[in-house]
Design an enzyme around this catalytic site. Structure first.
Site: not given
Ligand SMILES: *Cc1c(COP(=O)(O)O)cnc(C)c1O
Length: 328
Positions: A76-77
């Site tokens: 996840s960014n």
């Protein structure tokens, strides 16, 4: 023309650049093409979540939180940028990540660890389903918690993309943009841009590329975006009465599913890198650019149009997809 301004904690560098992509446009043979470089927001390798987090962190600090908790996929960014924001503001950070602990730390997960985030592995639950239980435990241990939903997509987070729309109105006034193309996944980017477009009375067409199949179908996702845009309007005191029909979503590019890189993404990443020296990512912007290229191929975006591709970030995940990227 103004709307209610929320408190904002500076985390990145704004405005991000907006530049032309002449060599890629030449290869596509269709519209004039520009790019909004939100991969360069400046927080821990950048990305669109920085815009949301500037408002979310201000709210967390106003509530005297000492600990943030949020959720996402293993790469996840959003989680990586949240971990960096927590570090920058002196807060603890708990991340609830989908999957199991990997053998080697790479990409976004490596960076989460560098920011000293506490990781909770959640198996199939990558959208924060288990946050309430973990949050209760942390409260029992005396922490003052601030919960940020999956993707940072609540009304406070989406406010970041209303300001983003305001930001581009200063950058595009002589360009005659006809379309903005972007990756749409937890909905905050889409909802904020929709509300911004409406507030500024802009004729530009928004084209969201659906990235993550909604279990309940694309129309449920469109509903979610419209509802979020209305809630954000309520918070910012902007008139908003959206329904799912107002949400422009392209649902045909999900391929084998969220986070599964295919030929569409591989080609888009390679062509953008080779013509412009710009890195996309395997999960979001590779898919969205692949969709833009397909819309050009199919004559839906043509030389009559001027298109802005909103680069929402994500390139740290490239390293976690090295095998897929090198496969031929
Ligand atoms: C989160 C993310 C998106 C999608 O934005 P949403 O507001 O969640 O729809 C697009 N691109 C990248 C790189 C992201 O990390």
């Amino acid at each position: 023309m103004t709307y209610r301004q929320l408190p904002r904690q500076s985390l990145g560098f704004f405005p991000t650049p907006l530049v032309e992509l002449p060599r890629l446009a030449d290869r596509l043979g269709g519209p004039r093409l520009f790019i909004k470089r939100d991969d360069q927001t400046g927080l821990a390798l950048g990305g669109n979540k920085t815009r949301k987090l500037e408002y979310l962190l201000a709210d967390a600090i106003a509530h005297n939180a000492d600990t943030l908790i949020t959720a996402g996929a293993a790469q996840s960014n959003h989680c990586r940028q949240t971990a960096a924001a927590a570090a920058a503001c002196g807060l603890n950070c708990h991340l609830v990540l989908g999957g199991q602990a990997p053998e080697t730390a790479t990409g976004n997960y490596l960076l989460d660890r560098l920011f000293n985030a506490h990781i909770h592995w959640a198996g199939d639950n990558r959208k924060g389903e288990t946050i309430p239980d973990i949050a209760n435990e942390l409260r029992d241990r005396g922490h003052t918690l601030y919960v940020i939903p999956y993707g940072g997509s609540n009304a406070i987070g989406a406010a970041g993309f209303v300001s983003a729309f305001a930001e581009i109105t200063h950058q595009i006034h002589e360009l005659d943009l006809t379309h903005i193309v972007f990756a749409s996944s937890s909905g905050g980017t889409h909802a904020g841009l929709m509300l911004g477009k409406s507030f500024f009375n802009s004729p530009i067409e928004l084209i969201g590329i659906e990235i993550d199949k909604d279990e309940a179908g694309s129309s449920a996702f469109a509903d979610h975006i419209a509802t979020l845009a209305n809630r954000t309007g309520n918070l910012l005191e902007i008139h908003a009465d959206f329904s799912s029909n107002d949400v422009s979503l392209q649902s045909g590019y999900i391929g084998a599913g969220y986070g599964v890189m295919g030929e569409l993404e591989r080609k888009a990443i390679a062509l953008t890198a080779q013509t412009e020296g710009i890195l996309l990512d395997p999960v979001y912007t590779g898919r969205a650019m692949g969709a833009l290229m397909d819309l050009c191929d199919r004559g839906q975006l043509t030389s009559d149009h001027t298109v802005l591709f909103w680069h929402t970030g994500g390139s740290p995940a490239l390293f976690a997809y090295a095998d897929e990227l090198m496969a031929r």
